[in-house]
Design a protein around this motif. Structure first.
Motif, PDB file in Angstrom:
ATOM      1  N   ASP A  18       0.775  -1.309   0.186  1.00  0.00           N
ATOM      2  CA  ASP A  18       0.028   0.123   0.096  1.00  0.00           C
ATOM      3  C   ASP A  18       0.925   1.380   0.020  1.00  0.00           C
ATOM      4  O   ASP A  18       0.533   2.309  -0.775  1.00  0.00           O
ATOM      5  N   LEU A  19       1.980   1.185   0.798  1.00  0.00           N
ATOM      6  CA  LEU A  19       2.807   2.468   0.957  1.00  0.00           C
ATOM      7  C   LEU A  19       3.542   2.615  -0.543  1.00  0.00           C
ATOM      8  O   LEU A  19       3.465   3.658  -1.049  1.00  0.00           O
ATOM      9  N   LEU A  20       4.007   1.564  -1.104  1.00  0.00           N
ATOM     10  CA  LEU A  20       4.657   1.541  -2.267  1.00  0.00           C
ATOM     11  C   LEU A  20       3.687   2.120  -3.550  1.00  0.00           C
ATOM     12  O   LEU A  20       4.202   2.895  -4.235  1.00  0.00           O
ATOM     13  N   MET A  21       2.241   1.509  -3.550  1.00  0.00           N
ATOM     14  CA  MET A  21       1.600   1.958  -4.502  1.00  0.00           C
ATOM     15  C   MET A  21       1.045   3.409  -4.478  1.00  0.00           C
ATOM     16  O   MET A  21       1.050   4.084  -5.355  1.00  0.00           O
ATOM     17  N   ALA A  22       1.110   3.861  -3.205  1.00  0.00           N
ATOM     18  CA  ALA A  22       0.715   5.404  -2.836  1.00  0.00           C
ATOM     19  C   ALA A  22       1.982   6.373  -3.538  1.00  0.00           C
ATOM     20  O   ALA A  22       1.700   7.189  -4.232  1.00  0.00           O
ATOM     21  N   ARG A  23       3.237   5.716  -3.497  1.00  0.00           N
ATOM     22  CA  ARG A  23       4.238   6.568  -4.070  1.00  0.00           C
ATOM     23  C   ARG A  23       4.219   6.481  -5.657  1.00  0.00           C
ATOM     24  O   ARG A  23       4.401   7.227  -6.224  1.00  0.00           O
ATOM     25  N   VAL A  24       3.948   5.224  -5.955  1.00  0.00           N
ATOM     26  CA  VAL A  24       3.903   5.045  -7.588  1.00  0.00           C
ATOM     27  C   VAL A  24       2.517   5.862  -8.085  1.00  0.00           C
ATOM     28  O   VAL A  24       2.767   6.534  -8.963  1.00  0.00           O
ATOM     29  N   GLU A  25       1.402   6.061  -7.374  1.00  0.00           N
ATOM     30  CA  GLU A  25       0.552   6.733  -7.923  1.00  0.00           C
ATOM     31  C   GLU A  25       0.670   8.089  -7.885  1.00  0.00           C
ATOM     32  O   GLU A  25       0.361   8.910  -8.831  1.00  0.00           O
ATOM     33  N   ALA A  26       1.448   8.605  -6.731  1.00  0.00           N
ATOM     34  CA  ALA A  26       1.860  10.219  -6.954  1.00  0.00           C
ATOM     35  C   ALA A  26       2.679  10.507  -7.967  1.00  0.00           C
ATOM     36  O   ALA A  26       2.515  11.321  -8.635  1.00  0.00           O
ATOM     37  N   LEU A  27       3.553   9.457  -8.180  1.00  0.00           N
ATOM     38  CA  LEU A  27       4.628   9.764  -9.360  1.00  0.00           C
ATOM     39  C   LEU A  27       3.788   9.708 -10.773  1.00  0.00           C
ATOM     40  O   LEU A  27       4.319  10.619 -11.615  1.00  0.00           O
ATOM     41  N   ASN A  28       2.701   8.994 -10.807  1.00  0.00           N
ATOM     42  CA  ASN A  28       2.174   9.000 -12.197  1.00  0.00           C
ATOM     43  C   ASN A  28       1.399  10.094 -12.333  1.00  0.00           C
ATOM     44  O   ASN A  28       1.326  10.841 -13.412  1.00  0.00           O
ATOM     45  N   LEU A  29       0.753  10.769 -11.267  1.00  0.00           N
ATOM     46  CA  LEU A  29      -0.021  11.957 -11.310  1.00  0.00           C
ATOM     47  C   LEU A  29       0.936  13.063 -11.605  1.00  0.00           C
ATOM     48  O   LEU A  29       0.733  14.037 -12.465  1.00  0.00           O
ATOM     49  N   GLU A  30       2.220  13.122 -11.063  1.00  0.00           N
ATOM     50  CA  GLU A  30       3.289  14.158 -11.465  1.00  0.00           C
ATOM     51  C   GLU A  30       3.731  14.040 -12.986  1.00  0.00           C
ATOM     52  O   GLU A  30       3.859  14.903 -13.608  1.00  0.00           O
ATOM     53  N   ARG A  31       3.617  12.544 -13.301  1.00  0.00           N
ATOM     54  CA  ARG A  31       4.398  12.326 -14.841  1.00  0.00           C
ATOM     55  C   ARG A  31       3.143  13.048 -15.633  1.00  0.00           C
ATOM     56  O   ARG A  31       3.657  13.706 -16.644  1.00  0.00           O
ATOM     57  N   ARG A  32       1.910  13.013 -15.469  1.00  0.00           N
ATOM     58  CA  ARG A  32       0.936  13.288 -16.250  1.00  0.00           C
ATOM     59  C   ARG A  32       1.067  14.918 -16.698  1.00  0.00           C
ATOM     60  O   ARG A  32       0.786  15.347 -17.543  1.00  0.00           O
ATOM     61  N   ALA A  33       1.129  15.410 -15.306  1.00  0.00           N
ATOM     62  CA  ALA A  33       1.224  17.196 -15.322  1.00  0.00           C
ATOM     63  C   ALA A  33       2.315  17.520 -16.032  1.00  0.00           C
ATOM     64  O   ALA A  33       2.177  18.640 -17.026  1.00  0.00           O
ATOM     65  N   ILE A  34       3.523  16.826 -15.774  1.00  0.00           N
ATOM     66  CA  ILE A  34       4.829  17.335 -16.680  1.00  0.00           C
ATOM     67  C   ILE A  34       4.655  17.077 -18.163  1.00  0.00           C
ATOM     68  O   ILE A  34       5.083  17.855 -19.070  1.00  0.00           O
ATOM     69  N   GLN A  35       3.934  16.015 -18.275  1.00  0.00           N
ATOM     70  CA  GLN A  35       3.989  15.461 -19.800  1.00  0.00           C
ATOM     71  C   GLN A  35       3.123  16.371 -20.600  1.00  0.00           C
ATOM     72  O   GLN A  35       3.519  16.953 -21.749  1.00  0.00           O
ATOM     73  N   GLN A  36       2.020  17.128 -20.054  1.00  0.00           N
ATOM     74  CA  GLN A  36       1.174  17.893 -20.548  1.00  0.00           C
ATOM     75  C   GLN A  36       1.734  19.275 -20.745  1.00  0.00           C
ATOM     76  O   GLN A  36       1.752  19.959 -21.772  1.00  0.00           O
ATOM     77  N   GLU A  37       2.571  19.753 -19.781  1.00  0.00           N
ATOM     78  CA  GLU A  37       3.290  20.871 -19.991  1.00  0.00           C
ATOM     79  C   GLU A  37       4.085  20.895 -21.001  1.00  0.00           C
ATOM     80  O   GLU A  37       4.416  21.698 -21.893  1.00  0.00           O
ATOM     81  N   VAL A  38       5.207  19.882 -21.255  1.00  0.00           N
ATOM     82  CA  VAL A  38       6.093  19.747 -22.432  1.00  0.00           C
ATOM     83  C   VAL A  38       5.293  19.768 -23.543  1.00  0.00           C
ATOM     84  O   VAL A  38       5.742  20.256 -24.510  1.00  0.00           O
ATOM     85  N   ALA A  39       4.259  18.883 -23.746  1.00  0.00           N
ATOM     86  CA  ALA A  39       3.472  18.790 -25.077  1.00  0.00           C
ATOM     87  C   ALA A  39       2.895  20.186 -25.418  1.00  0.00           C
ATOM     88  O   ALA A  39       2.905  20.414 -26.532  1.00  0.00           O
ATOM     89  N   GLU A  40       2.353  20.867 -24.424  1.00  0.00           N
ATOM     90  CA  GLU A  40       1.697  22.088 -24.696  1.00  0.00           C
ATOM     91  C   GLU A  40       2.976  23.265 -25.138  1.00  0.00           C
ATOM     92  O   GLU A  40       2.399  24.210 -25.938  1.00  0.00           O
ATOM     93  N   ARG A  41       4.063  22.938 -24.695  1.00  0.00           N
ATOM     94  CA  ARG A  41       5.121  24.129 -24.901  1.00  0.00           C
ATOM     95  C   ARG A  41       5.617  23.797 -26.317  1.00  0.00           C
ATOM     96  O   ARG A  41       6.303  24.757 -26.900  1.00  0.00           O
ATOM     97  N   LEU A  42       5.720  22.773 -26.889  1.00  0.00           N
ATOM     98  CA  LEU A  42       6.430  22.069 -28.075  1.00  0.00           C
ATOM     99  C   LEU A  42       5.730  22.823 -29.331  1.00  0.00           C
ATOM    100  O   LEU A  42       4.332  23.097 -29.350  1.00  0.00           O
ATOM    101  N   PRO A  43       6.166  23.058 -30.389  1.00  0.00           N
ATOM    102  CA  PRO A  43       5.562  23.573 -31.549  1.00  0.00           C
ATOM    103  C   PRO A  43       4.673  22.198 -32.175  1.00  0.00           C
ATOM    104  O   PRO A  43       4.756  21.263 -31.863  1.00  0.00           O
ATOM    105  N   ALA A  44       3.468  22.572 -33.082  1.00  0.00           N
ATOM    106  CA  ALA A  44       2.600  21.875 -33.527  1.00  0.00           C
ATOM    107  C   ALA A  44       3.746  20.921 -34.540  1.00  0.00           C
ATOM    108  O   ALA A  44       4.568  21.386 -35.103  1.00  0.00           O
ATOM    109  N   PRO A  45       3.235  19.719 -34.654  1.00  0.00           N
ATOM    110  CA  PRO A  45       3.964  18.884 -35.614  1.00  0.00           C
ATOM    111  C   PRO A  45       3.926  19.459 -36.917  1.00  0.00           C
ATOM    112  O   PRO A  45       2.990  19.875 -37.421  1.00  0.00           O
ATOM    113  N   SER A  46       5.219  19.101 -37.511  1.00  0.00           N
ATOM    114  CA  SER A  46       5.356  19.517 -38.905  1.00  0.00           C
ATOM    115  C   SER A  46       4.988  18.610 -39.881  1.00  0.00           C
ATOM    116  O   SER A  46       4.585  17.617 -39.649  1.00  0.00           O
ATOM    117  N   GLU A  47       5.048  19.213 -41.384  1.00  0.00           N
ATOM    118  CA  GLU A  47       4.729  18.132 -42.281  1.00  0.00           C
ATOM    119  C   GLU A  47       5.824  17.377 -42.868  1.00  0.00           C
ATOM    120  O   GLU A  47       5.926  16.844 -43.858  1.00  0.00           O
TER     121      GLU A  47
END
Length: 536
Positions: free
Chosen positions: A298-327
């Protein structure tokens, strides 16, 4: 239909298999009759005999063993699998996972020297890495250390001078698509002497290990055909039974219960385990899979879940910062400040948007580190070879790879990748969207489960759904719950390039969607793409 008659199955189910290239009744046996007797003798896997001899010598001589893994899901599950096996055999074993940020992928001499100084092993066993680490294994020999290398990544020009190199592509082994955890499983089976096929207590133990094989194979996007289909299917069946504390906590966090499918792994279990290695050290992911203590789980899973939420937030931030895909033939972008742990996921999203190879790079101490993704029909290995004069290193699979180069050489690397991708695109047939008809053309969820695993090489069912939006609710920032008039089952839709804004009540929709079965909630649908013109 011959397949329906041969197996006594619903003709709709036989049609589904036929649409995925299964044209002979016996070809369905990997899924409908996944017995141990159909699996391949592990001693046929190149390098296994030599590996078994050296590991048994270490166990009998009470030599210390270190399992050297990798930080992705394939590497984490392979590490846990081999640790469980060595524990069962009474070995003195521990594990080590390199850090994505401070160490990087693969074998590193400084890590090996530290292991030598702090743990004093006589034998190191790599899982999901090492087949290209010629210099590191050679230097280890001068330190008095032996290696057994187990890997499935692309071979180099020279093999490392290890006591054994176990790899499915070294000879004529019948399953060239084994994941790293699959290679580790074959070694484990041979170590236990459960050959050519396990029985009794060994069979029960190995079925438990196949839970890890299923998770790692699906997460690493390996083809779910032939023996891989058998191994993953048995693993899925085992996941649906009683699980240890760690897997039970993981399934609970992902809200998965009852019959488990490959897509439950791909979208529920794997991202959580992957987040640990993406955000830091992956040791907690291995500990979660190994623990026998519910409280620790349970303790380990709580850490895993917190890291997953952090990963989602950082992922969205990076994706929004990048230019749109080129042709361009190859969409390669560089963001010096991007988080190294999420660039692979963002590259995968950009690849799916364009249908062309994509890569995202970050910079550390003047060196660009890039994750590359490509759709079927491309070969990133060939593209890396074209960029060889400009890069410091690289490797991986046909559709997923990484590379590094001096950041100042970005224009040269970009040009090489784009030229190569353009040439590959000329001879590539873009696969058509495989539709299995309307919702009435699919069998019931219970029958669909008989064809598991669905995924790479055996696409999940996909239906055409059309109707007027009867209700539309926001579930999260990029996630909607819909209902269509005249369709009893709800739809889940994640925002993408085709539909960046929420559908409105009264609009007409025509989409391709996959059925999602749930023992508690019944059938729902996951929208894959818009059919025809995207609605405003």
């Amino acid at each position: 239909m011959a397949m329906a008659a041969a197996w006594g199955i619903d003709p709709k189910l036989a049609r589904l298999a036929w649409l995925r290239g299964v044209d002979r009744p016996e070809a369905l046996s990997w899924r409908l009759d996944p017995s141990w007797a159909r699996s391949t003798d592990p001693h046929l896997l190149p390098g296994v005999d030599e590996a078994v001899a050296r590991i048994r010598k270490a166990i009998e001589g009470r030599e210390r063993i270190v399992v050297y893994g990798d930080y992705d899901v394939d590497g984490v599950t392979a590490t846990a699998l081999l640790m469980r096996t060595l524990e069962r055999l009474g070995a003195e074993a521990s594990f080590f996972i390199p850090n994505r940020f401070s160490d990087g992928y693969g074998l590193h001499l400084d890590c090996i020297q530290e292991l030598k100084a702090t743990r004093e092993p006589a034998l190191l066993i790599s899982v999901d890495c090492g087949v290209r680490s010629v210099a590191e294994v050679h230097a280890s020999r001068e330190l008095g250390l032996d290696w057994v290398i187990t890997d499935h990544h692309a071979l180099g020009a020279e093999l490392p001078p290890a006591r054994a190199v176990v790899h499915p592509n070294l000879g004529d082994y019948g399953n060239r698509f084994l994941a790293g955890v699959g290679v580790a499983f074959k070694l484990a089976q041979a170590l236990l002497g459960a050959v050519p096929h396990p029985a009794g207590a060994d069979a029960a133990f190995l079925d438990g290990l196949l839970k890890l094989v299923a998770i790692g194979t699906v997460a690493d996007v390996m083809p779910l055909i032939g023996e891989n289909a058998l191994l993953v299917r048995r693993g899925l069946d085992s996941l649906g039974t009683r699980n240890g504390p760690g897997l039970a906590a993981l399934l609970k966090a992902a809200k998965k219960e009852g019959v488990i499918g490959a897509q439950d792994i791909a979208f529920g279990l794997a991202p959580r385990l992957n987040a640990v290695g993406r955000m830091g050290g992956a040791e907690d992911a291995v500990r979660l899979l190994l623990t026998k203590d519910p409280g620790e789980a349970d303790l380990l899973m709580a850490r895993v879940e917190a890291l997953n939420l952090e990963r989602r937030a950082i992922q969205q931030e990076v994706a929004e910062r990048l230019p749109a895909p080129s042709e361009a033939p190859f969409d390669l972008v560089l963001d010096a400040a991007a988080h190294k742990g999420v660039i692979g996921i963002v590259a995968g999203h950009r690849m799916r948007v364009t249908g062309r190879p994509a890569g995202v790079c970050m910079v550390l101490d003047g060196v660009a580190h890039c994750s590359l993704r490509a759709p079927e029909g491309y070969d990133l290995g060939e593209l890396l070879a074209l960029a060889q004069p400009f890069i410091l290193g690289g490797g991986g699979h046909r559709v997923a790879a990484g590379l590094s180069f001096e950041a100042s050489r970005f224009p040269f690397v970009l040009q090489a990748l784009q030229r190569g991708a353009a040439l590959q695109a000329e001879g590539r047939e873009r696969p058509a969207l495989l539709l299995d008809g309307g919702p009435d053309d699919l069998p019931r969820d219970a029958d669909l489960a008989r064809l598991e695993p669905f995924g790479q090489g055996f696409a999940p069912p996909l239906s055409r759904l059309e109707g007027t939006v009867a209700s539309s609710a926001v579930f999260s920032a990029d996630h909607w719950k819909l209902r269509l008039a005249d369709l009893p089952d709800p739809l889940t839709w994640f925002a993408n390039h085709e539909r960046p804004s929420q559908p409105r009540v009264g609009q007409r929709l025509c989409v391709a969607a996959s059925p999602q079965g749930s023992a508690r909630w019944g059938r729902s649908w996951l929208v894959d793409s818009v059919l025809g013109e995207a609605l405003p």
